[in-house]
Design an enzyme around this catalytic site. Structure first.
Site, PDB file in Angstrom:
ATOM      1  N   ASP A   1     -19.945 -38.187  -4.252  1.00 23.13           N
ATOM      2  CA  ASP A   1     -19.277 -36.920  -3.938  1.00 23.13           C
ATOM      3  C   ASP A   1     -20.210 -35.703  -3.916  1.00 23.13           C
ATOM      4  OD1 ASP A   1     -19.543 -37.148  -6.682  1.00 23.13           O
ATOM      5  OD2 ASP A   1     -17.411 -36.870  -7.144  1.00 23.13           O
TER       6      ASP A   1
ATOM      7  N   ASP B   1     -19.856 -41.578 -20.353  1.00 20.05           N
ATOM      8  CA  ASP B   1     -20.002 -43.022 -20.222  1.00 20.05           C
ATOM      9  C   ASP B   1     -21.212 -43.317 -19.355  1.00 20.05           C
ATOM     10  OD1 ASP B   1     -19.070 -42.280 -17.689  1.00 20.05           O
ATOM     11  OD2 ASP B   1     -17.011 -42.820 -18.205  1.00 20.05           O
TER      12      ASP B   1
ATOM     13  N   ASP C   1     -22.680 -45.585 -16.152  1.00 18.64           N
ATOM     14  CA  ASP C   1     -22.360 -46.444 -15.009  1.00 18.64           C
ATOM     15  C   ASP C   1     -23.651 -46.988 -14.432  1.00 18.64           C
ATOM     16  OD1 ASP C   1     -19.677 -45.737 -15.223  1.00 18.64           O
ATOM     17  OD2 ASP C   1     -19.972 -43.932 -14.016  1.00 18.64           O
TER      18      ASP C   1
HETATM   19  P1  ATP Z   1     -17.837 -37.931 -16.015  1.00 13.83           P
HETATM   20  O1  ATP Z   1     -17.735 -39.421 -16.313  1.00 13.83           O
HETATM   21  O2  ATP Z   1     -18.736 -37.186 -16.927  1.00 13.83           O
HETATM   22  O3  ATP Z   1     -16.500 -37.295 -15.829  1.00 13.83           O
HETATM   23  P2  ATP Z   1     -19.015 -38.823 -13.586  1.00 13.83           P
HETATM   24  O4  ATP Z   1     -19.847 -38.086 -12.579  1.00 13.83           O
HETATM   25  O5  ATP Z   1     -19.646 -39.990 -14.249  1.00 13.83           O
HETATM   26  O6  ATP Z   1     -18.525 -37.750 -14.607  1.00 13.83           O
HETATM   27  P3  ATP Z   1     -16.937 -40.625 -12.762  1.00 13.83           P
HETATM   28  O7  ATP Z   1     -15.526 -40.295 -12.394  1.00 13.83           O
HETATM   29  O8  ATP Z   1     -17.205 -41.436 -13.963  1.00 13.83           O
HETATM   30  O9  ATP Z   1     -17.702 -39.232 -12.844  1.00 13.83           O
HETATM   31  O10 ATP Z   1     -17.590 -41.316 -11.487  1.00 13.83           O
HETATM   32  C1  ATP Z   1     -18.890 -41.882 -11.511  1.00 13.83           C
HETATM   33  C2  ATP Z   1     -19.620 -41.554 -10.233  1.00 13.83           C
HETATM   34  O11 ATP Z   1     -18.941 -42.150  -9.121  1.00 13.83           O
HETATM   35  C3  ATP Z   1     -19.711 -40.068  -9.905  1.00 13.83           C
HETATM   36  O12 ATP Z   1     -20.799 -39.459 -10.549  1.00 13.83           O
HETATM   37  C4  ATP Z   1     -19.887 -40.088  -8.412  1.00 13.83           C
HETATM   38  O13 ATP Z   1     -21.216 -40.365  -8.049  1.00 13.83           O
HETATM   39  C5  ATP Z   1     -19.020 -41.287  -7.990  1.00 13.83           C
HETATM   40  N1  ATP Z   1     -17.652 -40.864  -7.644  1.00 13.83           N
HETATM   41  C6  ATP Z   1     -16.591 -40.789  -8.463  1.00 13.83           C
HETATM   42  N2  ATP Z   1     -15.502 -40.377  -7.802  1.00 13.83           N
HETATM   43  C7  ATP Z   1     -15.889 -40.194  -6.523  1.00 13.83           C
HETATM   44  C8  ATP Z   1     -15.212 -39.779  -5.329  1.00 13.83           C
HETATM   45  N3  ATP Z   1     -13.924 -39.457  -5.356  1.00 13.83           N
HETATM   46  N4  ATP Z   1     -15.934 -39.726  -4.188  1.00 13.83           N
HETATM   47  C9  ATP Z   1     -17.238 -40.071  -4.161  1.00 13.83           C
HETATM   48  N5  ATP Z   1     -17.919 -40.450  -5.249  1.00 13.83           N
HETATM   49  C10 ATP Z   1     -17.258 -40.527  -6.408  1.00 13.83           C
HETATM   50 MG    MG Z   2     -18.723 -41.293 -15.673  1.00 14.51          MG
END
Ligand code: ATP
Ligand code: MG
Length: 440
Positions: A151, A62, A64
């Site tokens: 994170d 996705d 963001d």
């Molecule tokens: P994917 O969507 O491919 O699983 P993603 O990195 O986009 O991976 P998401 O869960 O969609 O993960 O979260 C978006 C972003 O928000 C992450 O890339 C990170 O920068 C931040 N994030 C998400 N969860 C946390 C957390 N628990 N602590 C700190 N930052 C977070």
């Molecule tokens: Mg994501």
């Protein structure tokens, strides 16, 4: 590769000729959101997994967006949007088949809210701003603060649509090249703030085939007991994300190696390596583009414990004590459901979906038996489990084929296609309006 340094913030800025992230691979909708925010005078970056995956030439799950516009300002720019979240409000911009999540730059290192669905199942949708207190201004931050509250370094890269550059405040570009998952800031402190980050570190290392950097890995081993303190809804969310990832067998294996799996989900006891086999079958299907609903995934996770119970409660003549199986399995499922805040409908599907597996053990005898069973709302879960189990070599392939034939026969649809069923979406119960009292 030439790297400029942003004079004010020490960020490394990678100009367009020096990276391979092509705008064409960003969804139209995400681009629309980025451009409209910029045209309105705000800063807006593509952030998170979208940037990471595009730089790795992978398909992002996705997109963001992070911006300095406040939630209400974002909401005003996009009619097709809604404010969500309780503590940190962010905005979902809705398009056909896609939601772009737009959040305001934050300073707080606290974990973000669980995305929409889980929270809404528990509390109903967030109120629009008229009735909810706005996120306190001190929670909002600069782009740099926002990068540091994330994170892992590879999750903290920004893509700037105005000049197509990549902005790196935390050393994420180096780690991306080196294939490393590294906590931003002291790992133990970051895991104390949000224990779910330990699960995420492992999940990313498996999904991306990255190594967990040494001090981050050591911190997981030191902090693993904290996982029981993670917010339940976040645990459930991360668990399902992992199960849907196409690498769930490996993720669960590494969670177990780090001592996270048994602590977070004690019900997932597996004495016979059944979990690895069933999850490998799930992963193979996910690779082929299949999607499973939550109940089926959770039922797969509980399959080892369920089959153990079936063994324990089967007598010498091969008969299962169904009544005890039902009640004893509830004692496994209910605490997990309570802890993870699972919706009642999902719990019902998992419970009955697994229980009905015992009925598929023998070949079908009568058409009526088949019709009766397949009419239940939980049968799609049972059937998918049975099929996955047969693929994993846990159930007899021959019996599976016999049931498939019998179902096609009673369906009147003997077209040689694989039998498939769809679980009804959760039926939300509407609150009944009280009838108006008539004036006397
Ligand atoms: P994917 O969507 O491919 O699983 P993603 O990195 O986009 O991976 P998401 O869960 O969609 O993960 O979260 C978006 C972003 O928000 C992450 O890339 C990170 O920068 C931040 N994030 C998400 N969860 C946390 C957390 N628990 N602590 C700190 N930052 C977070
Ligand atoms: Mg994501």
């Amino acid at each position: 590769m030439s790297i400029a340094t942003d004079a004010q913030s020490q960020a490394r800025v990678l100009a367009r000729p020096d990276h391979n992230l092509s705008r064409q691979r960003i969804s139209h909708n995400a681009l629309k959101v980025l451009y409209r925010l910029c045209r309105a005078g705000y800063i807006a970056y593509l952030v998170g997994g979208g940037v990471r995956d595009l730089l790795l030439q992978r398909e992002p799950k996705d997109f963001d967006v992070a911006t300095n516009a406040r939630p209400e300002e974002i909401r005003r720019l996009f009619r097709n949007s809604r404010i969500i979240g309780r503590r940190f409000r962010l905005v979902h911009v809705f398009f056909r088949g896609e939601i772009v999540e737009v959040s305001t730059f934050r300073a707080s290192p606290e974990p973000p809210d669980v995305p929409d669905r889980w929270e809404e199942e528990l509390h109903g949708p967030a109120e629009e701003p008229v009735n909810t207190p706005a996120t306190p201004a001190e929670h909002f931050g600069s782009p740099e603060e926002d990068a540091f509250r994330r994170d892992f370094t590879v999750n903290s890269l920004f893509y700037n649509i105005t000049d197509f550059s990549i902005i790196d405040h935390v050393g994420g570009l180096d780690d991306l090249l080196a294939g490393l998952i590294r906590s931003i800031g002291p790992a133990e402190k970051r895991f104390e703030e949000d224990p779910v980050r330990m699960m995420r570190a492992i999940e990313y290392s498996v999904r991306l085939r990255f190594r967990i950097e040494d001090s981050t890995a050591a911190a997981i081993s030191n902090c693993r007991d904290l996982i029981v303190e993670a917010a339940p809804a976040r645990l459930g969310y991360e668990l399902l994300e992992a199960l849907r990832s196409g690498c769930s067998a490996e993720i669960c294996k590494v969670w177990r190696q780090y001592g996270i799996l048994g602590r977070a989900f004690p019900e997932v006891e597996d004495r016979h390596q059944i979990l690895g086999k069933i999850l490998a079958a799930v992963d193979a299907q996910c690779e082929r583009g299949r999607r499973f609903e939550d109940a089926t995934l959770l039922a797969c996770l509980l399959l080892p414990r369920f089959l153990d119970l079936v063994d324990e409660l089967t007598n010498d003549e091969g008969r299962v004590d169904n009544a005890r199986l039902m009640t004893e399995f509830r004692t496994v499922l209910d605490p997990m459901a309570g802890r993870l805040h699972l919706a009642n409908h999902a719990v019902h599907l998992v419970h009955h979906g697994l229980f009905a597996l015992t009925k598929l053990k023998r070949r079908p005898e009568r058409g009526r038996q088949v019709i009766k069973l397949t009419r239940h709302e939980y049968f799609p879960v049972t059937w998918k489990l049975f099929r996955l189990g047969a693929e994993a070599g846990l159930f007899s392939d021959e019996t599976h084929r016999a049931w498939a034939r019998a179902i096609r026969r009673v369906d009147g649809a003997d077209r040689g296609e694989p039998v498939d069923f769809v679980v009804d979406p959760v039926r939300r119960t509407r609150r009944r309006r009280r009838p108006r009292r008539r004036r006397q």
